[in-house]
Design an enzyme around this catalytic site. Structure first.
Site, PDB file in Angstrom:
ATOM      1  N   ALA A 154       0.805  -1.226   0.000  1.00  0.00           N
ATOM      2  CA  ALA A 154       0.000   0.000   0.000  1.00  0.00           C
ATOM      3  C   ALA A 154       0.835   1.271   0.000  1.00  0.00           C
ATOM      4  CB  ALA A 154      -0.932  -0.019   1.201  1.00  0.00           C
ATOM      5  N   HIS A 171       0.144   6.585   4.215  1.00  0.00           N
ATOM      6  CA  HIS A 171       1.532   6.157   4.411  1.00  0.00           C
ATOM      7  C   HIS A 171       2.465   7.195   3.790  1.00  0.00           C
ATOM      8  CE1 HIS A 171       0.392   2.208   5.858  1.00  0.00           C
ATOM      9  NE2 HIS A 171      -0.283   1.952   4.758  1.00  0.00           N
TER      10      HIS A 171
END
Length: 271
Positions: free
Chosen positions: A124, A222
């Site tokens: 991800a 992230h």
């Protein structure tokens, strides 16, 4: 045609199976295995092109060419060594298990001894290609900062051990800061990307991880910062969480699908 066996029929495993079934990936979906037979049945009823058999791990390893682990870190420890010993190439999604140095060395050794390949999708995050390139010279520091809605961190060992009441968090709160080696144990279902970053860069002890619960977020975020001889690299990804499992980002499943397509393609793009 390559016969694929998928271990773990949750969100990521399901997305991979659907991609193969739709012809996005030029391979045969041959077998499934999951500790929950109902999950296997639920997944197979959604498929139109293939009717993969439900098999035990032993049966699956005997009958497929390529194994996809999308179950858990425990599955990596128990099943991936068997797959490599059986001469099967393996794609590992629960990469956090490789924070265990003994296991990591064992898997790498088995892959070499049995002439097998281990694949670790980017997951991800963005920037793994840049980290891979930067590692050809000296990397000075790597930091991953993960921000998630509080309930997306529910069930994490770190949260439960400290008795953190996620539902009471009203502002951005730092829950963890430390090396990737500890982060993947503290949040095994949330920061597998920390393990992938560590493998691509400067290792589990030198890669720093921060985990933040932020009630204002609806996405899993992230951010990676890398500094080295090459200069500085920064990436930020705002992932939509899986509707089935808020701990997992949709991009993680897409990364696995893309990795499979790349493996089977005669044309290779990117590092």
């Amino acid at each position: 045609m390559l016969k694929i066996g998928v271990i773990g029929c949750g969100f990521i495993g399901g997305q991979i199976c659907r991609a193969i079934d739709k012809g996005v990936i030029n391979a045969e979906l041959y077998a499934l295995s999951d500790s929950s037979e109902s999950k296997v049945l639920e997944l197979t009823t959604c498929l139109k092109r293939y009717s993969p058999a439900s098999m035990t791990i032993e049966e699956l390893l005997q009958n497929v060419d390529f194994v996809i682990e999308s179950a858990s870190q425990k599955a990596v420890r128990l099943i991936v060594p068997q797959a490599l010993e059986a001469g099967r190439d393996v794609m590992v999604m629960s990469v956090g298990a490789l924070a265990d140095e003994e296991l990591r060395k064992r898997l790498f050794r088995l892959a070499e001894q049995n002439n097998c390949k281990l694949y670790f999708p980017s997951g991800a995050v963005a920037g793994i290609d840049g980290i891979n390139s930067a590692s050809a010279a000296e990397i000075l520091s790597v930091t991953l900062t993960t921000r998630k809605p509080p309930m997306g961190l529910a069930g994490a060992p770190h949260v439960e051990a400290l008795g953190i009441e996620l539902e009471t968090i009203e502002k951005e709160t730092l829950l963890f800061e430390g090396p990737a080696s500890e982060a993947v144990k503290a949040f095994p279902a949330n920061v597998n990307v920390a393990a992938t970053i560590s493998l691509a860069g400067i290792g589990f002890e030198r890669t720093k991880v921060r985990v933040i619960a932020d009630p204002t977020l609806s996405r899993n975020v992230h951010e990676i910062t890398v500094e080295g001889e090459f200069g500085k690299l920064s990436t930020r990804v705002e992932n939509l969480p899986s509707p089935e499992n808020p701990k997992t980002s949709y991009l993680a499943a897409l990364s696995a699908i893309s990795t499979l397509k790349k493996i089977l393609s005669p044309v290779q793009i990117g590092t």
